[in-house]
Motif scaffolding. Structure first.
Motif, PDB file in Angstrom:
ATOM      1  N   LYS A   1      38.503 -70.565 -11.652  1.00 37.65           N
ATOM      2  CA  LYS A   1      38.193 -71.080 -12.993  1.00 37.65           C
ATOM      3  C   LYS A   1      36.801 -70.659 -13.450  1.00 37.65           C
ATOM      4  N   ALA A   2      35.920 -70.402 -12.496  1.00 37.40           N
ATOM      5  CA  ALA A   2      34.521 -70.102 -12.850  1.00 37.40           C
ATOM      6  C   ALA A   2      34.161 -68.640 -12.591  1.00 37.40           C
ATOM      7  N   LYS A   3      35.143 -67.769 -12.488  1.00 36.68           N
ATOM      8  CA  LYS A   3      34.898 -66.372 -12.106  1.00 36.68           C
ATOM      9  C   LYS A   3      33.901 -65.680 -13.025  1.00 36.68           C
ATOM     10  N   ASN A   4      33.904 -66.031 -14.302  1.00 34.32           N
ATOM     11  CA  ASN A   4      33.011 -65.357 -15.255  1.00 34.32           C
ATOM     12  C   ASN A   4      31.541 -65.712 -15.056  1.00 34.32           C
ATOM     13  N   ASN A   5      31.263 -66.731 -14.244  1.00 35.82           N
ATOM     14  CA  ASN A   5      29.874 -67.102 -13.964  1.00 35.82           C
ATOM     15  C   ASN A   5      29.278 -66.257 -12.835  1.00 35.82           C
ATOM     16  N   TYR A   6      30.084 -65.350 -12.293  1.00 33.28           N
ATOM     17  CA  TYR A   6      29.656 -64.589 -11.127  1.00 33.28           C
ATOM     18  C   TYR A   6      29.835 -63.092 -11.345  1.00 33.28           C
ATOM     19  N   CYS A   7      29.048 -62.324 -10.598  1.00 37.61           N
ATOM     20  CA  CYS A   7      29.189 -60.868 -10.584  1.00 37.61           C
ATOM     21  C   CYS A   7      30.001 -60.507  -9.336  1.00 37.61           C
ATOM     22  N   TRP A   8      30.983 -59.632  -9.501  1.00 36.52           N
ATOM     23  CA  TRP A   8      31.891 -59.357  -8.394  1.00 36.52           C
ATOM     24  C   TRP A   8      31.663 -57.965  -7.776  1.00 36.52           C
ATOM     25  N   ASP A   9      30.484 -57.403  -7.989  1.00 31.69           N
ATOM     26  CA  ASP A   9      30.164 -56.120  -7.364  1.00 31.69           C
ATOM     27  C   ASP A   9      29.968 -56.271  -5.863  1.00 31.69           C
ATOM     28  N   TYR A  10      29.402 -57.385  -5.448  1.00 34.12           N
ATOM     29  CA  TYR A  10      29.031 -57.569  -4.044  1.00 34.12           C
ATOM     30  C   TYR A  10      30.248 -57.897  -3.176  1.00 34.12           C
ATOM     31  N   PHE A  11      31.125 -58.746  -3.675  1.00 33.02           N
ATOM     32  CA  PHE A  11      32.271 -59.191  -2.885  1.00 33.02           C
ATOM     33  C   PHE A  11      33.611 -58.602  -3.331  1.00 33.02           C
ATOM     34  N   SER A  12      33.689 -58.056  -4.515  1.00 34.53           N
ATOM     35  CA  SER A  12      34.911 -57.460  -5.084  1.00 34.53           C
ATOM     36  C   SER A  12      35.929 -58.497  -5.534  1.00 34.53           C
TER      37      SER A  12
ATOM     38  N   ARG B   1      18.301 -56.856  -4.343  1.00 32.37           N
ATOM     39  CA  ARG B   1      19.518 -56.062  -4.427  1.00 32.37           C
ATOM     40  C   ARG B   1      20.773 -56.911  -4.283  1.00 32.37           C
ATOM     41  N   TYR B   2      20.652 -58.189  -4.573  1.00 36.98           N
ATOM     42  CA  TYR B   2      21.774 -59.119  -4.432  1.00 36.98           C
ATOM     43  C   TYR B   2      21.930 -59.914  -5.725  1.00 36.98           C
ATOM     44  N   GLU B   3      23.118 -59.960  -6.263  1.00 39.49           N
ATOM     45  CA  GLU B   3      23.412 -60.838  -7.394  1.00 39.49           C
ATOM     46  C   GLU B   3      24.878 -61.236  -7.324  1.00 39.49           C
ATOM     47  N   PHE B   4      25.118 -62.517  -7.065  1.00 44.00           N
ATOM     48  CA  PHE B   4      26.479 -63.048  -7.107  1.00 44.00           C
ATOM     49  C   PHE B   4      26.580 -64.017  -8.290  1.00 44.00           C
TER      50      PHE B   4
END
Length: 240
Positions: free
Chosen positions: A93-104, A218-221
């Protein structure tokens, strides 16, 4: 928030026991394995993070402290599994609050969280002395006992429940037990907004003689959570 006169055991139901991996720590705090060699390091508060477990296995000197460590490793593991299940159910439900480059994707995120929990609780069973129960803003360590202190996902994030005075007292205590440097990640609250008193904190610390920098990492989730506060003790503080 006043100082705690006596540490009391926190009800396990009130603890969220989720952690990050050793690799995440290196990215969150812009660290390399070479930089950690020969340093005495404190992770505070460490929660279910595997930095201490993996760090010691790699030959580093890492101690973890957290209010949760009053509880047994098995109880914490069970609580962590429950918390991870709960977090993953709500993540969609909250996926848009996160960046998915790190975990995919959520499955990869879940695998990181499960690995951190397992490594942490397994290590607690094998080397309990590395895991020290504490109640901030007080720490049971000597002055300048650690070279480097890392503090992730606690200070600044919970600005809605930890007041400015608590932040200052905790920072001063971290700096008391630190010889060289404190790093804090991230610099935003739970909504992804820059901590509202961060400039005041920086000004206060600079006034105390510390060198303070906001550093991109170099980290952003969580969105906007891509910087740390680096606090370096000057020679005058180390000499005191």
């Amino acid at each position: 928030m006043s100082r705690v006169e006596q540490r009391t055991k926190l009800d396990l139901d009130r603890i969220i026991f989720i952690g990050r991996t050793f690799e995440e720590y290196l990215d969150m705090f812009l660290l390399s394995a070479e930089e950690l060699q020969g340093k005495k390091i404190l992770d505070c508060p460490a929660g279910a993070c595997s930095f201490t477990a993996a760090g010691n296995k790699a030959g580093f000197q890492v101690t973890a402290c957290d209010i949760a460590y009053d509880h047994s490793p098995e109880d914490l593991k069970n609580k962590g599994l429950e918390d991870i299940r709960h977090a993953m159910e709500h993540m969609e439900k909250a996926k848009n609050n996160y960046c998915w480059d790190y975990f995919s994707n959520i499955n990869k995120l879940k695998s990181h969280r499960l690995r951190a929990l397992k490594d942490c609780t397994d290590d607690m069973k094998e080397a309990a002395n590395r895991y020290v129960p504490v109640t901030l803003p007080e720490l049971p360590f000597n002055n300048e006992e650690f070279d480097l202190i890392l503090s992730a996902h606690f200070l600044f994030m919970y600005a809605d429940r930890l007041d400015y005075q608590f932040h200052l007292e905790t920072l001063q205590e971290l700096l008391r037990v630190c010889r060289e440097e404190v790093r804090i990640f991230p610099l935003v609250d739970l909504e992804g907004k820059r901590y509202e008193h961060l400039d005041e904190v920086i000004s206060f610390l600079a006034g105390q003689g510390y060198q303070v920098e906001e550093v991109k990492v170099r980290y952003e989730f969580q969105r906007n959570a891509n910087a740390m506060l680096k606090i370096i003790k000057g020679s005058q503080e180390r000499g005191q």
